[in-house]
Design a protein around this motif. Structure first.
Motif, PDB file in Angstrom:
ATOM      1  N   HIS A   2       0.827  -1.212   0.000  1.00 24.91           N
ATOM      2  CA  HIS A   2       0.000   0.000   0.000  1.00 24.91           C
ATOM      3  C   HIS A   2       0.858   1.257   0.000  1.00 24.91           C
ATOM      4  N   ALA A  22       0.416   4.605  12.699  1.00 30.34           N
ATOM      5  CA  ALA A  22      -0.972   4.991  12.404  1.00 30.34           C
ATOM      6  C   ALA A  22      -1.306   4.648  10.957  1.00 30.34           C
ATOM      7  N   TRP A  23      -0.361   4.884  10.076  1.00 30.09           N
ATOM      8  CA  TRP A  23      -0.565   4.571   8.662  1.00 30.09           C
ATOM      9  C   TRP A  23      -0.718   3.059   8.467  1.00 30.09           C
ATOM     10  N   ASP A  54      -4.028   1.764   9.748  1.00 30.44           N
ATOM     11  CA  ASP A  54      -5.130   2.144   8.853  1.00 30.44           C
ATOM     12  C   ASP A  54      -5.131   1.255   7.603  1.00 30.44           C
ATOM     13  N   ALA A  55      -3.950   1.048   7.050  1.00 28.13           N
ATOM     14  CA  ALA A  55      -3.862   0.227   5.834  1.00 28.13           C
ATOM     15  C   ALA A  55      -4.127  -1.242   6.144  1.00 28.13           C
ATOM     16  N   ALA A  71      -6.313  -2.493   8.125  1.00 25.23           N
ATOM     17  CA  ALA A  71      -7.692  -2.827   8.495  1.00 25.23           C
ATOM     18  C   ALA A  71      -8.300  -3.860   7.544  1.00 25.23           C
ATOM     19  N   GLU A  72      -8.115  -3.663   6.241  1.00 23.88           N
ATOM     20  CA  GLU A  72      -8.783  -4.551   5.290  1.00 23.88           C
ATOM     21  C   GLU A  72      -8.177  -5.958   5.269  1.00 23.88           C
TER      22      GLU A  72
END
Lengths: 92, 190, 929
Positions: free
Chosen positions: B125, B175-176, B179-180, B182-183
């Motif tokens: 990502h 944090a990045w 967030d990435a 999660a999926e």
């Protein structure tokens, strides 16, 4: 996004590099010996060709090495990559 | 009153999902080494470390420490926590009078572990490198960008990656990553 | 009876409800908003941008110029093409008058991005693309197949042709399933490639929908080889009334009956110059649409047609019906010598002016195009990128040839990437021979104001004539003059038509004119998608020091310095910034304060030539610095301007530590490496960043010595044992530390460096001494400004030399050279009217000057141009001075000390007096406490 072949790390995205302008513009050996006009020429005058151009790049986000690239300024095609201090390969 | 070491720079709840693990590996010993690989000291240093200094770009060698290639005259020696003095001494002794720079940089980076079958997908990502196992498999390392942070990425066995990052960036990078990630966690929409 | 009156008999599906322009409708899953609207008989969907004319659905996919809609629910999104919006239950949309509007509501959706790498990227999953992907995948190459549609097959579901004996859509689904079975193949559906950049870097947008983890995903794909199988777009003809709702590309009408089971009208006229429209007429007839006539530009007509009348050698010269076609006027081509107009009743007019291969991405890649007279189209020619073009995208017109061409291109690409393509026979389809097409751009008329060239931009042949009559000859100029081709659709249906019309008007060949430059994005893309995860808190990295948590807990307010968050001040209850900063300043000047200065850049230099390198890069002599001492240094650019400043500490004969400003840490290290690697490779010195290895606490103020003594009982802190600009190793609060006696406030001060891991413990110990006030960057700025110390980047810009700043004393006269020295002898650097850093005292001691304000010599502003003498660089309230003050760069400023100048602020001229730049303790008496 150009793919620039770092002579050490191999091809990496352009975003990992810093541009350093025209290559082979040496810092004068004795700046004090230069006239104001000669010094100004060193400071301010650079070539701006359409076509192959020898320029400096640094792999800033990688190995931090400076190196030289001959890039076509019209097409971004990279003709040659060589280490700092090296001779520009003959043509194009 | 030498206090307790503070909590690690990134400080987050580790992720331990079936296909993805993210955790901080704090306080590893890291020593930066600079010398010309052609200097006779290079061989002595390799023997002192128990592994030759790797000269193939983007690779590392391992003994009781990992020796990571950072540049044609630069390596990072990574070991267990608390070995700064030992390593510095070993390197300086081996270097002798050679032109060698040895710098303790243990606090200069913290280390995140990203592991599991989804690790490559997660890193993709934000990392422009080709992380395919054929290209970036165990034994490879690279200084590059992950999201908007400069990192040193290390591929280890078993879909395991170490992400070495400046502590000042660690909060952002974690944090990045979360967030990435999660999926890629079970029970989340893909 | 169906509630969708224009739905083809027998076509059923899962019913979805939607609302358009305030009315409720039903459609089926698999519909686009456009097909669902047509199924419900909605003809006028939007109004045109300039003329406000009603417009209907014209195409069936991304080439749509007319049917622009605004989605209102479930999330607001402007300017979408109804032909590409997949229908879903609960969709609320409305037609647009040409322009959309951004929502005022925050969009809660997540957008993200992924980098991908492959050996072969195939763009387009039509017959050629699927064939290419299959043959490349068989070689073991890593293949990415990206296609913008929700289902594979490209035009196959539109045309209902058969492949290998299977209905085309079924063959495509089977091909996709086979590709999905390859471990090294990634199929990206609903993924439109929108940009083709240098070195085979392509960017695509995947529409993932509301239920996915991200609504849209931006794919950044680096491919060793690319196969473009992007198909072809049908184009229109410029004739009167060609923008009426009900005028539709023939291929689009065919797609609506075959793919979506929708009748785009009841009674159709077909206007064509080639054979492909006959197939559309046949499929429409089979679906129950009455084809009243085929109007064929060609005198010989087309292939055999057993349907209605063929009017060969005829043209459509008019269309009636305000909100939709009601009749079509047909006339013989005047060149044929026939006469007699006919008016044919119809609610649908199919148009086919020919086919444009989709060469947009090829063009973006820097590929050259050539105009093919026979095909009447631009075809890909040479390119330097590693790309193949296959199928209809390179002008092939029959299915069988496209299948074979794709398979060959895929194999070639895999082999060029170093793989061995297996022998796999290409899929087969029946090829029907077609009669030669003719190329008609416009239908001659007396008045061209209703002949539309670009439907989205409302550009007519009359507008193009105005351009050519104004003398424009280049299609690039005509584009900018008329705006043709500048809309969201990037001229997909209008680009070559514009060239054709211009060529006709100028009586030159289309080949001579070419077409306008293709640029990304091929399809519109939202900024949210381009931004991806780089928004909100993740927009840019926020860098923090090891002490950050403490600052937050104590209520510090922060200042952004580059990416760093630095505490600006620590307000106590009831304090505003002014009060807090005055209190912090007073605490440092009278007692002791502490500041987190860990963000300063730190570079460890080792090697026998380290001193020599520093001598060359700093203006001062560094090689004479004894071990144990510290010196202030300024670095200049070769042009003599200030680049950065900091201190140099000599740790050992061959080891130094250089500090940099917070914002320039990386730049200074890069600078040192640049000189070492490119100019002075023989110097034996290595530079290593240790910025984050160390946490640094500045302890400042007359009370700082006592605080340090308390924390470091083993350290002799008296001025004689520990003089200014030296450093000592010590245990401070039990932590190994390097203590430096340096000051950025003019007060007695120390900087205590410890391992970053121990930074918080040190800071807490300093705060725990009870005598120390934490202070932030604002206080630091005031204190240093009182002493006239410049901040690089605030009091300097790219024009300021050390001498301008009153730092002539750091310029070594002994060294033969340092970077910048030669420039300091240039006439421009010696001019008396250079801008000098000076102090300013406003007459009103409570008046705070705005930073950036200009300075003039006169109490009344003269007529412009006003001679400006300089500007205010720093401005503060001073606790120590009991008044406001400022620093400024003023022309010849040192000669103006004592002068009265004026600062225009709004309508006011604020009087100030010029002073020396050092306003506090100019003798330096406070330095030693």
């Amino acid at each position: 996004m150009m793919l620039i072949p770092c002579p050490w790390c191999g091809p990496r995205d352009e975003a990992e590099f810093h541009y350093g302008g025209q290559a082979h513009v040496a810092y004068p050996a004795d700046p004090a010996a230069l006239s104001d006009a000669e010094w100004a020429r060193y400071l301010f005058f650079r070539d701006n060709p359409k076509g192959p151009f020898a320029e400096r790049w640094s792999h800033a986000a990688g190995c931090r090495r400076w190196f030289n690239v001959v890039r076509d300024t019209a097409t971004n095609e990279i003709h040659a990559v060589y280490r700092a201090g090296g001779q520009r390969p003959v043509s194009p | 009153m030498m206090g307790e070491r503070p909590s690690p720079p990134a400080r987050f709840e580790p992720v331990a999902d079936g296909d993805l693990r993210i955790a901080e590996v704090s306080f590893l010993t890291q020593v930066n080494l600079r010398l010309d690989p052609g200097d006779p000291a290079a061989g002595d240093i390799g023997r002192a470390l128990g592994v030759p200094l790797p000269t193939e770009p983007g690779t590392y060698g391992s003994a009781d420490v990992d020796v990571l290639w950072l540049g044609p005259d630069e390596w990072l020696i990574v070991g267990e926590p608390g070995r700064e003095r030992d390593l510095e001494t070993r390197l300086r002794t081996a270097a002798g009078t050679g032109h060698v720079a040895v710098t303790d940089v243990s606090a200069q980076r913290t280390t995140l572990l990203v592991a599991g079958p989804k690790a490559r997908d997660l890193l993709a990502h934000g990392c422009a490198l080709d992380l395919h196992p054929r290209v970036f498999g165990p034994g490879r390392c690279a200084q590059t960008m992950l999201a908007r942070a400069q990192v040193l990425l290390v591929a280890r066995d078993g879909d395991e990656f170490l992400v070495l990052v400046r502590p000042s960036f660690a909060g952002y990078l974690v944090a990045w990553l979360l967030d990435a990630a999660a999926e890629h966690l079970s029970g989340q929409p893909g | 009876m169906t509630r969708q009156p224009f739905r083809r008999d027998g076509h059923r599906g899962e019913t979805l409800r939607f609302r358009f322009d305030g009315r409720d409708y039903e459609g089926y899953r698999g519909d686009t908003l456009a097909s669902a609207l047509l199924a419900n008989g909605v003809r006028a969907v939007a109004t045109s941008v300039r003329l406000g004319r009603p417009r209907g659905v014209f195409a069936a996919w991304t080439e749509e110029p007319n049917a622009l809609v605004q989605i209102e629910h479930p999330f607001p999104e402007p300017m979408l093409q109804a032909t590409t919006v997949e229908l879903y239950d609960g969709l609320v949309a409305r037609g647009l008058p040409g322009k959309g509007r951004l929502s005022g509501e925050a969009d809660p959706a997540r957008h993200d991005g992924v980098y991908a790498h492959c050996d072969v990227l195939v763009v387009g999953a039509g017959p050629a693309g699927l064939s290419a992907a299959l043959s490349a995948a068989g070689s073991g190459a890593r293949v990415v197949l990206a296609d913008d549609r929700p289902v594979p097959g490209g035009s196959l579901p539109d045309t209902a042709e058969t492949v290998d004996g299977l209905p085309g859509a079924e063959w495509a689904a089977a091909a996709l399933a086979e590709l999905d079975g390859h471990p090294e193949v990634r199929v990206l559906a609903r993924t439109g490639v929108l940009g083709y950049y240098d070195d085979n870097y392509l960017v695509a947008v995947e529409r993932r929908g509301e239920r996915a983890s991200s609504r849209e995903r931006l794919w950044r794909i680096r491919a060793r080889r690319v196969v473009l199988a992007t198909g072809a777009h049908e184009r229109s003809v410029a004739f009167a009334g060609n923008d009426r709702p009900g005028v539709m590309l023939a291929s689009a009408a065919r797609a609506y009956v075959n793919r979506y089971g929708v009748l785009p009208g009841r009674r159709a006229v077909v206007f064509t110059a080639n054979d492909s429209a006959y197939a559309a007429a046949r499929d429409l007839t089979a679906a129950g649409v009455e084809v009243a006539a085929v109007v064929d530009v060609r005198r010989g007509g087309g292939r055999s047609w057993d349907g209605s009348e063929v009017l060969a050698g005829h043209l459509v010269t008019g269309v009636d019906g305000q909100d939709g076609v009601s009749s079509v006027t047909v006339s013989p081509d005047p060149r044929g010598g026939l006469a007699g107009d006919r008016e044919i009743e119809a609610d649908l007019l199919l148009v086919s002016g020919g086919w444009n291969p989709v060469v947009h991405l090829f063009g973006q890649a820097g590929g050259r195009l050539r105009y093919d007279e026979r095909l009447g189209a631009l075809l890909p020619a040479a390119t330097r990128q590693a790309v193949e073009v296959a199928g209809a995208a390179r002008g092939l017109s029959t299915l069988g040839r496209c299948l074979a061409d794709g398979a060959a291109a895929g194999a070639r690409a895999a082999e060029a990437a170093g793989f061995r393509a297996g022998r796999r026979s290409a899929a087969r389809a029946e090829d029907v021979a077609a009669a030669l097409a003719e190329h008609v751009w416009l239908v001659p008329a007396a008045d061209y104001r209703g002949h539309f060239v670009d439907l989205q931009r409302d550009v007519t042949v009359a507008d193009v004539m105005r351009a050519t009559r104004a003398g424009l000859r280049s299609v690039e100029h005509v584009k900018r003059y008329t705006t043709a081709g500048t809309a969201h659709d990037q001229g997909k249906t209008s680009g070559l038509l514009t060239s054709g019309v211009v060529a006709h008007l100028l009586e030159v060949d289309v080949a001579e004119l070419g077409t306008t430059t293709f640029r990304a994005p091929y399809v519109p893309v939202s900024f949210a998608t381009l931004a991806g995860r780089d928004r909100g808190a993740l927009h840019d990295p926020v860098r923090v020091t090891p002490l950050h948590g403490w600052h937050v807990a104590r209520g510090a307010l922060f200042e952004n310095v580059g990416q760093w968050k630095r505490p600006r001040y620590y307000p106590r209850a009831g304090e505003d910034m002014r009060a807090a900063v005055l209190r912090e300043c007073a605490a440092v000047r009278r007692g002791a304060g502490a500041m987190d200065v860990s963000t300063l850049g730190k570079i460890d230099l080792q090697g026998p030539d380290a001193a020599e390198l520093l001598d060359r890069l700093y203006t001062a002599m560094m090689s004479t610095l004894p071990v144990g001492a510290i010196r202030y240094g300024v670095m200049c650019q070769p042009d003599g301007t200030v680049f950065d400043d900091g201190t140099v500490t000599r740790l050992a004969e061959d080891r130094f530590l250089a500090t940099t400003t917070t914002g320039n840490a990386a730049a200074v290290l890069d600078w040192m490496e640049e000189w070492l690697q490119t100019e002075w490779p023989s110097l034996r010195v290595y530079c290593t960043s240790v910025t984050e290895q160390w946490a640094t606490v500045a302890l400042a103020g007359p009370g700082s010595r006592a605080v340090l003594a308390g924390l470091a009982p083993g350290l002799a802190v008296d001025g004689e044992s520990f003089p200014f600009m030296t450093w000592r190793e010590a245990r401070v609060a039990g932590i190994e530390a390097r203590v430096c006696r340096i000051s950025f406030s003019g007060e007695l001060a120390y900087e205590i460096n410890v391992s970053a891991w121990d930074g918080l413990a040190l800071w807490e110990a300093v705060q725990g001494s009870g005598a120390v006030t934490p202070y932030g960057t604002e206080t630091m700025h005031v204190l240093r400004a009182e002493k006239g110390y410049p901040i690089v980047g605030q009091d300097t810009d790219g024009t300021v030399t050390p001498a301008d700043l009153g730092l002539g004393w750091v310029l070594s006269g002994k060294k033969a050279d340092y970077v910048g020295k030669r420039s300091h002898a240039r006439p421009g650097d010696l001019r008396p009217d250079r801008k000098h850093l000076v102090g300013l005292l406003p007459d009103d001691p409570d008046r705070l000057l705005p930073e950036g304000a200009h300075l003039v010599a006169t109490a009344r502003l003269p007529e412009p141009p006003v001679p400006a003498l300089g500007h205010v660089t720093s401005s503060y309230r001073s606790a120590a001075l009991g008044r406001t003050f400022a620093l400024a760069l003023v022309s010849g400023g040192r000669e103006r000390v004592g002068d009265r100048l004026y600062v225009p602020v709004g309508a006011e001229q604020v009087p100030v007096t010029v002073t020396r730049h050092v306003l506090y303790d100019p003798e330096g008496a406070r330095r030693d406490g």
